[in-house]
Scaffold this motif. Structure first.
Motif, short mmCIF file in Angstrom:
data_model
loop_
_atom_site.label_atom_id
_atom_site.label_comp_id
_atom_site.label_asym_id
_atom_site.label_seq_id
_atom_site.Cartn_x
_atom_site.Cartn_y
_atom_site.Cartn_z
N ALA A 229 0.83 -1.21 0.00
CA ALA A 229 0.00 0.00 0.00
C ALA A 229 0.86 1.25 0.00
CB ALA A 229 -0.93 -0.02 1.22
N TYR A 230 1.98 1.19 0.71
CA TYR A 230 2.90 2.34 0.74
C TYR A 230 3.50 2.59 -0.65
CZ TYR A 230 7.07 5.11 1.87
OH TYR A 230 8.04 6.07 1.90
N ASP A 231 3.84 1.53 -1.37
CA ASP A 231 4.34 1.69 -2.74
C ASP A 231 3.35 2.51 -3.58
OD1 ASP A 231 6.77 0.37 -2.56
OD2 ASP A 231 5.95 -1.58 -3.15
N VAL A 232 2.06 2.23 -3.43
CA VAL A 232 1.04 2.95 -4.19
C VAL A 232 0.99 4.42 -3.77
CG1 VAL A 232 -1.43 3.11 -4.66
CG2 VAL A 232 -0.31 0.87 -4.60
N ARG A 233 1.03 4.67 -2.46
CA ARG A 233 1.01 6.07 -1.99
C ARG A 233 2.25 6.82 -2.47
NH1 ARG A 233 -1.15 3.63 2.63
NH2 ARG A 233 0.83 3.66 3.75
N PHE A 234 3.36 6.11 -2.52
CA PHE A 234 4.61 6.75 -2.97
C PHE A 234 4.52 7.14 -4.43
CE2 PHE A 234 9.22 7.30 -3.37
CZ PHE A 234 9.49 7.90 -2.15
N HIS A 235 3.77 6.39 -5.22
CA HIS A 235 3.58 6.76 -6.63
C HIS A 235 2.93 8.13 -6.74
CE1 HIS A 235 3.40 2.20 -7.75
NE2 HIS A 235 4.64 2.61 -7.53
#
Length: 280
Positions: A229-235
């Motif tokens: 989920a953090y990977d997505v927010r980082f995008h």
């Protein structure tokens, strides 16, 4: 009181939203100007060449020295590099990071056991403790605590900062440039200056507290889903900053994937031994 409580809750919500890119925030009824600065921290790499006001260096070092120091041993020092030609040299040693050459001040924080060694020599006392890993760690950790105090102080004055870990890529050359004696090692650099008004650096999202904060015992059970989920927010942050889209998890894995990914820091242990740190 209700108005103040509502204001504090709104500040907490805004700060957590910016730092974590999430609506989740604690039900906290307290806030401060220091927390404002801490949550708003961002890395600055675009500076003007405007000089710092007189006395700024001394204020920042005073703030740094006000940080905690293990047993008050104060096993750290800092070198201020202000000369443009020398800053340009360090920019080259750090992989051509031009903000080092542009900003007016580079601070290089050092783990410094040489001062303790000289004190013991003058007292004609043994110095066996210098040979142990914990003593080096104390110097490095004290330097880090001091530097973070300096960062907070600089940001309170409207200045921008960026840490320069890449000085460790060519640590032997950095040490030679600084004229360091034995038992002194560069830990990192810190660039300080006036942010370029055109700078658009945003608040970089951090990992959620749910996988960083452990209560009573360590528990990584929810980590995989939370990192995804953090990977997505980082995008979202990357898109806002016009940065290439990359998963944070992939960047992390690449960094630890091989010794070559350390960009010269894989030789740090040998360099520290040459500097006199046997680290038993």
């Amino acid at each position: 009181m209700t108005r103040q409580t509502d204001s504090h809750r709104a500040a907490v919500q805004a700060a957590f939203s910016a730092r974590y890119r999430s609506d989740a925030a604690p039900a906290a009824n307290q806030w401060s100007g220091v927390l404002d600065l801490q949550f708003a921290h961002r890395t600055i790499r675009d500076f003007t060449d405007q000089p710092l006001a007189a006395g700024t260096l001394e204020l920042l070092v005073g703030a740094a020295q006000s940080a905690a120091s293990s047993s008050n041993l104060q096993l750290w020092s800092v070198v201020a590099v202000e000369d443009p030609a020398r800053r340009a040299r360090f920019a080259e040693l750090a992989g051509n990071q031009q903000h080092i050459a542009v900003a007016p001040l580079l601070l290089i924080f050092l783990a410094d056991l040489s001062r303790a060694e000289r004190v013991a020599e003058r007292l004609e006392r043994p110095r066996e403790g210098l040979s142990y890993l914990d003593t080096f760690l104390v110097g490095a950790l004290d330097a880090a605590l001091a530097a973070q105090n300096a960062v907070l102080a600089a940001e309170s004055l409207g200045l921008g900062t960026v840490y320069i870990g890449a000085l460790r890529n060519r640590i032997v050359e950095v040490a030679a440039e600084l004229g360091l004696p034995r038992h002194v090692a560069p830990v990192f650099g810190l660039v300080i200056g006036h942010p370029d008004p055109a700078n658009t650096a945003g608040v970089k999202p951090r990992l959620p507290q749910s996988i960083v904060l452990h209560r009573e015992t360590y528990g990584p059970e929810s980590e995989a889903a939370e990192v995804a989920a953090y990977d997505v927010r980082f995008h979202g942050f990357q898109a806002d900053q016009n940065l290439p889209r990359q998963n944070w998890s992939e960047v992390l894995a690449a960094r630890i994937g091989s010794a070559n990914a350390l960009n010269g820091r894989q030789y740090l242990g040998a360099a520290l031994a040459d500097f006199g740190f046997t680290n038993k």
